[in-house]
Enzyme design. Sequence first.
Site, mmCIF file in Angstrom:
data_model
loop_
_atom_site.group_PDB
_atom_site.id
_atom_site.type_symbol
_atom_site.label_atom_id
_atom_site.label_comp_id
_atom_site.label_asym_id
_atom_site.label_seq_id
_atom_site.Cartn_x
_atom_site.Cartn_y
_atom_site.Cartn_z
ATOM 1 N N HIS A 126 0.884 -1.022 -0.012
ATOM 2 C CA HIS A 126 -0.110 -0.065 -0.085
ATOM 3 C C HIS A 126 0.921 1.479 0.143
ATOM 4 C CE1 HIS A 126 -2.900 3.072 1.381
ATOM 5 N NE2 HIS A 126 -3.813 2.322 0.869
ATOM 6 N N GLU B 136 -3.929 2.067 -7.480
ATOM 7 C CA GLU B 136 -4.199 2.911 -6.570
ATOM 8 C C GLU B 136 -3.142 4.175 -6.688
ATOM 9 O OE1 GLU B 136 -6.494 1.656 -2.905
ATOM 10 O OE2 GLU B 136 -4.537 1.515 -2.187
HETATM 11 P P1 PGA Z 1 -9.329 6.073 0.391
HETATM 12 O O1 PGA Z 1 -8.421 5.074 0.593
HETATM 13 O O2 PGA Z 1 -10.459 5.723 -0.195
HETATM 14 O O3 PGA Z 1 -9.626 7.001 1.693
HETATM 15 O O4 PGA Z 1 -8.503 7.172 -0.536
HETATM 16 C C1 PGA Z 1 -7.999 4.083 -0.408
HETATM 17 C C2 PGA Z 1 -6.764 3.121 0.209
HETATM 18 O O5 PGA Z 1 -5.868 3.801 0.611
HETATM 19 O O6 PGA Z 1 -6.561 2.222 -0.053
#
Ligand code: PGA
Length: 266
Positions: free
Chosen positions: A97, A169
């Site tokens: 992440h 992401e």
């Molecule tokens: P968020 O987080 O939906 O608060 O942007 C997503 C993540 O970090 O997996």
Amino acid sequence: MKKTRKPLVIGNWKMNLNVSQASLLVSRLDKHVKAHRDVEVVLAPSLLVLQPVSMQIDRHKFRLAAQNAYHKDEGAFTGEVSFTMLRDLVGYVLIGHSERRIYFNEDLNEIRDKVSACVRNGITPVLCIGESRTERRAGETRQVLHDQLVTAISDLTAEEVAGMVVAYEPVWAISTFGGEIAKPDVVEKDLKFIRKQIEDLYGEKTAKDVRVIYGGSVDDHTAKAYLDIDGCDGVLPGGASLNYHKFAGIVEAAYKSSKEKDGKKN
Ligand code: PGA
């Protein structure tokens, strides 16, 4: 028609909720989230509350993920928890992440070792990859995605890659780092690029089977546009997963989108 890639909604609770807060959220989720055979719903609580949450959830409705683990199976590694310790508790572990890469300096090799340890312990890795705003502006998105992906899966067989989940992401879209809303057509191109990298390295079948999902400020209003993308197999909300109403809405969006995609295929 049998679905090869079941849509996935993973709620990343991050470092939020103590035992009693988590218990309250789970009981609300249980009431408001509808179970759909065609959608897999996963909760990723902190390590501390995984065990109590695992005893509280309806296992027909929810599966569990850990947010992190250490790549060694056991030993003198003070403060760490291994994939081996988690394997009876969770089906998934988030790996790489951006908060771990940025705040805890996890590098490409460490993430590769975690992915290998995860698979070795029979847990499905959810490998998170994504470029920063500066990298996107510099036109380096594809290079970054390629490097993060290829290094992380370099110890895996094609079959192991087929069974994993890749979460795209973009760092700039995550609420922690600015939370800019990514346009679905931009996301679509990057998801395609990720699947193509897997195809080039591991073949068409692997690329067809691997689930590629999207995360970054996804909520109940934006989820469907991402889920409707051809080749998007799910979403990974963070902030919105702490709100039972929003999370239930995201699960419904996944169900609707999956029905509509099935309708198009038939
Ligand atoms: P968020 O987080 O939906 O608060 O942007 C997503 C993540 O970090 O997996």
